[in-house]
Design a protein around this motif. Structure first.
Motif, short mmCIF file in Angstrom:
data_model
loop_
_atom_site.label_atom_id
_atom_site.label_comp_id
_atom_site.label_asym_id
_atom_site.label_seq_id
_atom_site.Cartn_x
_atom_site.Cartn_y
_atom_site.Cartn_z
N ILE A 124 -19.27 6.21 1.51
CA ILE A 124 -20.04 5.05 1.93
C ILE A 124 -19.21 3.78 2.01
CG2 ILE A 124 -22.11 6.09 0.90
CD1 ILE A 124 -21.94 4.04 -1.34
N ARG A 125 -17.93 3.85 1.56
CA ARG A 125 -17.04 2.69 1.58
C ARG A 125 -17.68 1.50 0.88
NH1 ARG A 125 -12.82 4.78 1.32
NH2 ARG A 125 -11.85 2.76 1.70
N ALA A 126 -18.09 1.71 -0.37
CA ALA A 126 -18.77 0.68 -1.15
C ALA A 126 -17.79 -0.42 -1.56
CB ALA A 126 -19.40 1.30 -2.40
N ARG A 127 -18.34 -1.54 -1.97
CA ARG A 127 -17.52 -2.64 -2.47
C ARG A 127 -16.86 -2.23 -3.79
NH1 ARG A 127 -20.89 -6.11 -4.35
NH2 ARG A 127 -22.60 -4.62 -4.23
N PRO A 128 -15.58 -2.62 -4.01
CA PRO A 128 -14.90 -2.26 -5.27
C PRO A 128 -15.67 -2.68 -6.51
CG PRO A 128 -13.31 -3.11 -3.70
CD PRO A 128 -14.66 -3.31 -3.07
N ALA A 129 -16.34 -3.85 -6.46
CA ALA A 129 -17.10 -4.31 -7.64
C ALA A 129 -18.23 -3.35 -7.97
CB ALA A 129 -17.65 -5.72 -7.38
N ILE A 210 -25.61 13.00 1.81
CA ILE A 210 -25.52 11.55 1.72
C ILE A 210 -24.75 10.96 2.90
CG2 ILE A 210 -23.37 11.12 0.43
CD1 ILE A 210 -26.81 9.61 -0.28
N GLY A 211 -23.77 11.73 3.42
CA GLY A 211 -23.03 11.24 4.57
C GLY A 211 -23.91 11.03 5.78
N GLN A 212 -24.76 12.01 6.06
CA GLN A 212 -25.67 11.90 7.21
C GLN A 212 -26.72 10.81 6.98
OE1 GLN A 212 -24.36 13.74 9.52
NE2 GLN A 212 -23.10 14.59 7.88
N TRP A 213 -27.30 10.79 5.79
CA TRP A 213 -28.34 9.82 5.49
C TRP A 213 -27.81 8.39 5.54
CZ3 TRP A 213 -29.01 6.82 0.85
CH2 TRP A 213 -30.24 6.14 0.79
N TRP A 214 -26.64 8.17 4.96
CA TRP A 214 -26.06 6.83 4.93
C TRP A 214 -25.72 6.34 6.34
CZ3 TRP A 214 -26.32 4.15 0.53
CH2 TRP A 214 -25.65 2.93 0.45
N HIS A 215 -25.20 7.26 7.15
CA HIS A 215 -24.86 6.90 8.52
C HIS A 215 -26.11 6.51 9.31
CE1 HIS A 215 -22.76 7.00 12.37
NE2 HIS A 215 -23.74 7.74 12.83
N ARG A 216 -27.18 7.26 9.14
CA ARG A 216 -28.42 6.94 9.87
C ARG A 216 -28.99 5.60 9.41
NH1 ARG A 216 -29.63 12.63 8.91
NH2 ARG A 216 -29.22 13.81 10.80
N ARG A 217 -28.90 5.31 8.12
CA ARG A 217 -29.39 4.02 7.64
C ARG A 217 -28.57 2.88 8.22
NH1 ARG A 217 -32.75 3.21 2.46
NH2 ARG A 217 -32.62 1.20 3.49
N GLN A 218 -27.25 3.04 8.33
CA GLN A 218 -26.41 2.01 8.91
C GLN A 218 -26.75 1.78 10.37
OE1 GLN A 218 -22.53 3.68 7.78
NE2 GLN A 218 -22.18 1.86 6.54
N ARG A 220 -29.66 2.45 11.80
CA ARG A 220 -31.00 1.85 11.85
C ARG A 220 -30.97 0.36 11.52
NH1 ARG A 220 -35.07 3.58 7.32
NH2 ARG A 220 -34.01 1.83 6.32
N ASP A 221 -30.12 -0.03 10.55
CA ASP A 221 -30.05 -1.42 10.13
C ASP A 221 -29.10 -2.25 10.98
OD1 ASP A 221 -31.80 -0.66 8.17
OD2 ASP A 221 -30.29 -0.55 6.58
N GLY A 222 -28.48 -1.60 11.99
CA GLY A 222 -27.57 -2.32 12.86
C GLY A 222 -26.21 -2.61 12.25
N GLU A 223 -25.87 -1.90 11.13
CA GLU A 223 -24.58 -2.12 10.48
C GLU A 223 -23.48 -1.26 11.09
OE1 GLU A 223 -25.09 -1.34 6.36
OE2 GLU A 223 -26.92 -2.53 6.22
N PHE A 224 -23.88 -0.28 11.90
CA PHE A 224 -22.91 0.67 12.45
C PHE A 224 -23.39 1.08 13.83
CE2 PHE A 224 -20.55 4.67 12.78
CZ PHE A 224 -19.36 4.31 12.17
N PRO A 225 -22.53 1.10 14.84
CA PRO A 225 -22.98 1.46 16.18
C PRO A 225 -23.41 2.91 16.27
CG PRO A 225 -20.59 1.30 16.12
CD PRO A 225 -21.09 0.79 14.79
N ALA A 226 -24.54 3.14 16.91
CA ALA A 226 -25.03 4.51 17.09
C ALA A 226 -24.20 5.24 18.12
CB ALA A 226 -26.50 4.47 17.54
N THR A 227 -23.83 6.47 17.84
CA THR A 227 -23.09 7.29 18.79
C THR A 227 -23.79 8.62 18.91
OG1 THR A 227 -21.65 8.04 16.98
CG2 THR A 227 -20.85 6.22 18.31
N ARG A 228 -23.93 9.07 20.14
CA ARG A 228 -24.64 10.32 20.39
C ARG A 228 -23.96 11.48 19.68
NH1 ARG A 228 -27.81 12.66 24.85
NH2 ARG A 228 -28.07 10.52 25.59
#
Length: 315
Positions: A124-129, A210-218, A220-228
């Motif tokens: 998920i590339r979380a923040r170090p903190a 979690i990889g699939q779920w996190w990607h879909r949330r990103q 949906r929230d516009g944090e990551f561009p959707a790719t077919r």
């Protein structure tokens, strides 16, 4: 440091010391001027981290899983699933934590402590903190387990082997499981380690989901561009699985096996040090007490819920 007398028997992982050392050095005034270290930090938190997770697979064999029967797998799946879902919902909905911190804290409590946190962080590339705080909670309550479990053993009325299964299904870190099991007895230690390693094995399906779920949330929230047809695949998780299979069917020379296991521990330690180096104390303070409250709730859930469900499933 982890092997010093008095510390070695406590179950404290070397990853804890490397995190603390990285945190100390990274917050020195000099560190803020060392811009040239960025490529090394990125290499450690990405490639060394994933290599360490792959080599971690040499700690487990398929024979160990099959030996204890399907009830053990059901117990571990139930514990991991309940703790993950409960922790994430409490963290995000009640305590209002950010998603990174809630997920990392829940993964560390549910699966295998710092190693699970590091593997999840790489997905998920979380923040170090957030990563450092999640590790701190695992260390605190995992260490508390070493004191609490031997005290409650006489009160549970479980026989030694069953209590070992309970330990493996509910204690955070592998090293902490060994410390608690050893304090109870040899049968408890054997069962605890095998059950714990089955929990470690569940890291692979968890990362896939979690990889699939996190990607879909990103998306949906516009944090990551959707790719077919985009699919997030944690290739290092399959490397971990491959090492388990290799360890199950090939008898590696003892020196080579130990060398690979040690190499995995060193690469994970370097990755943890890099994460600590990138963590600023002011960002940890900003997270406040809430991550510890979440970890406390999950510790109580594991202690009480696991104590009730283990005898019921294993009867």
């Amino acid at each position: 440091m982890a092997r010093l007398p008095g510390i070695a028997s406590s179950g404290v992982s070397p990853l804890v010391f490397t995190l603390l050392l990285g945190l100390m050095v990274g917050n020195l005034p000099l560190a803020r001027r060392l811009s040239g270290v960025a490529p090394g930090l990125q290499f450690a938190t990405r490639w060394l981290l994933r290599s360490g997770i792959v080599l971690f697979g040499l700690s487990l064999t398929l024979q160990q899983i099959v030996g204890l029967g399907p009830a053990i797998i059901a117990l571990d799946v139930l514990v991991v699933s309940v703790v993950l879902v409960t922790g994430y919902l409490i963290g995000t909905q009640i305590l209002k934590l950010d998603r990174d911190t809630a997920l990392l804290t829940s993964a560390g409590s549910a699966i295998c402590g710092a190693a699970a946190i590091l593997a999840t962080e790489s997905m998920i590339r979380a923040r170090p903190a957030a990563t450092s705080m999640a590790v701190a909670t695992v260390v605190l309550f995992g260490s508390l387990s070493i004191l609490v479990y031997p005290l409650i053993y006489p009160l549970t009325q479980m026989h030694e082997g069953l209590f070992g299964i309970y330990i493996g299904a509910t204690v955070h870190e592998v090293a902490q499981v060994v410390a608690v099991g050893d304090a109870i007895g040899p049968e408890a230690l054997t069962n605890a380690v095998i059950v714990k390693l089955v929990r470690v094995m569940l890291l692979v399906p968890f990362l896939l989901v979690i990889g699939q779920w996190w990607h879909r949330r990103q998306v949906r929230d516009g944090e990551f561009p959707a790719t077919r047809g985009s699919l997030v695949i944690p290739w290092f998780a399959f490397g971990f699985l491959a090492m388990v299979v290799l360890n199950s069917i090939v008898a590696l020379p003892a020196l080579l096996h130990q060398g690979l296991v040690t190499s995995g521990q060193i690469t994970l330690a370097m990755a943890m040090a890099a994460l600590g180096y990138e963590t600023r104390l002011e960002k940890l303070r900003a997270l406040g007490i809430k991550p510890f409250l979440l970890a406390l709730m999950l510790f109580v859930l594991l202690l009480i819920g696991g104590g009730l469900i283990t005898p019921w499933l294993m009867r």
